[in-house]
Design an enzyme around this catalytic site. Structure first.
Site, PDB file in Angstrom:
ATOM      1  N   TYR A 164       0.785  -1.194   0.179  1.00 31.47           N
ATOM      2  CA  TYR A 164      -0.415  -0.311   0.306  1.00 31.47           C
ATOM      3  C   TYR A 164       1.048   1.226  -0.111  1.00 31.47           C
ATOM      4  O   TYR A 164       0.520   1.774  -0.889  1.00 31.47           O
ATOM      5  CB  TYR A 164      -1.180  -0.187   1.007  1.00 31.47           C
ATOM      6  N   ILE A 197      -8.419   8.587   9.001  1.00 30.15           N
ATOM      7  CA  ILE A 197      -9.541   9.516   8.753  1.00 30.15           C
ATOM      8  C   ILE A 197     -11.218   8.695   8.969  1.00 30.15           C
ATOM      9  O   ILE A 197     -11.189   7.497   8.802  1.00 30.15           O
ATOM     10  CB  ILE A 197     -10.739   9.980   6.987  1.00 30.15           C
TER      11      ILE A 197
END
Length: 257
Positions: A164, A197
């Site tokens: 990632y 988030i």
């Protein structure tokens, strides 16, 4: 609403990974700013979001799209018709971060096919979409490309795997190179790097992960998707015309270069 003819002054925004989380918040924010929006995703949810936005008086359409499918990307001019011809904003948000019981895989544990799929979605997909969109944006003499990268592109993460971070760092580098290539055509290319988030993906982290991360955030809380959407909305605007090749970190101060 999907059979409208886009006016010459309209700037259609295509947002990938728009079914939920950051993508949905970005799509909503751009629609509220007046953009007709194409909400693209492989997941269910884009249709409902498009219906909600249309019911609120905005212009939106849903598109089931695998960003790693080169054939599907090549058919976008036919699939979207006048919406594609009026494209002005491209937000490459689609991304995957595989976990095992909420935890990342170590490099020695990563299957080759999983590595490839992460790269295909997170990095090759944005390349395919940018390559397809560039001729349209050049003809218009105006464009905004936003790459949704991550703070994992800056520093190693205890939550996301190496593939990632590698894919998001690659996306950031791709954005900088593209910014140089397209600047003279009135097209800006920037990256947004969110921290933690409050999304479904973050909620799926193993117990204790998010709590540990909070200790490193000076603002002392997780970010909200709408706060990321507001940054993308700014980058898509005329007010951001002199901003290109840069990365905006949206992480409450958790990363300060």
């Amino acid at each position: 609403m999907n059979d409208i003819v886009i006016g010459a002054e309209d700037r259609v925004a295509l947002v990938t990974g728009a079914a939920r989380g950051l993508g949905a918040a970005i799509g909503r924010s751009l629609a509220e700013a007046g953009h007709p929006v194409v909400l693209a995703d492989v997941l269910e949810g884009v249709e409902a979001l498009a219906a909600t936005l249309n019911a609120a008086g905005h212009r939106a359409r849903a598109l089931r799209l695998d960003v790693a499918d080169e054939g599907a990307i090549g058919r976008l001019p036919e699939t979207l018709g006048p919406w594609w011809a009026a494209l002005g904003v491209l937000v490459n948000n689609a991304g995957i971060s595989p976990k095992v019981e909420g935890r990342k895989r170590l490099v020695e544990e990563i299957p080759t096919e999983e590595w490839r799929r992460v790269m295909e979605v997170n990095l090759t997909g944005p390349f395919l979409l940018c390559r397809a969109a560039i001729p349209v944006l050049k003809r218009r003499g105006w464009g905004r490309v936003v790459m949704m990268t991550s703070q994992a592109a800056h520093v190693p993460s205890s939550i996301t795997g190496a593939y990632y971070g590698a894919s998001k760092a690659g996306l950031m580098g791709f954005a900088r190179n593209l910014a140089v290539e397209l600047g003279s055509f009135g097209i800006t290319v920037n990256s947004v790097a969110p921290g933690r988030i409050r999304t479904d993906m973050v909620a799926g982290a193993a117990p204790g992960m998010n709590e540990a991360f909070l200790a490193r955030i000076p603002l002392g809380r997780l970010g909200e998707p709408a706060e990321v959407g507001a940054v993308v909305r700014f980058l898509a605007s005329d007010e951001a015309a002199y901003l290109t090749g840069t990365t905006i970190d949206v992480g409450g101060g958790s990363y300060m270069p």
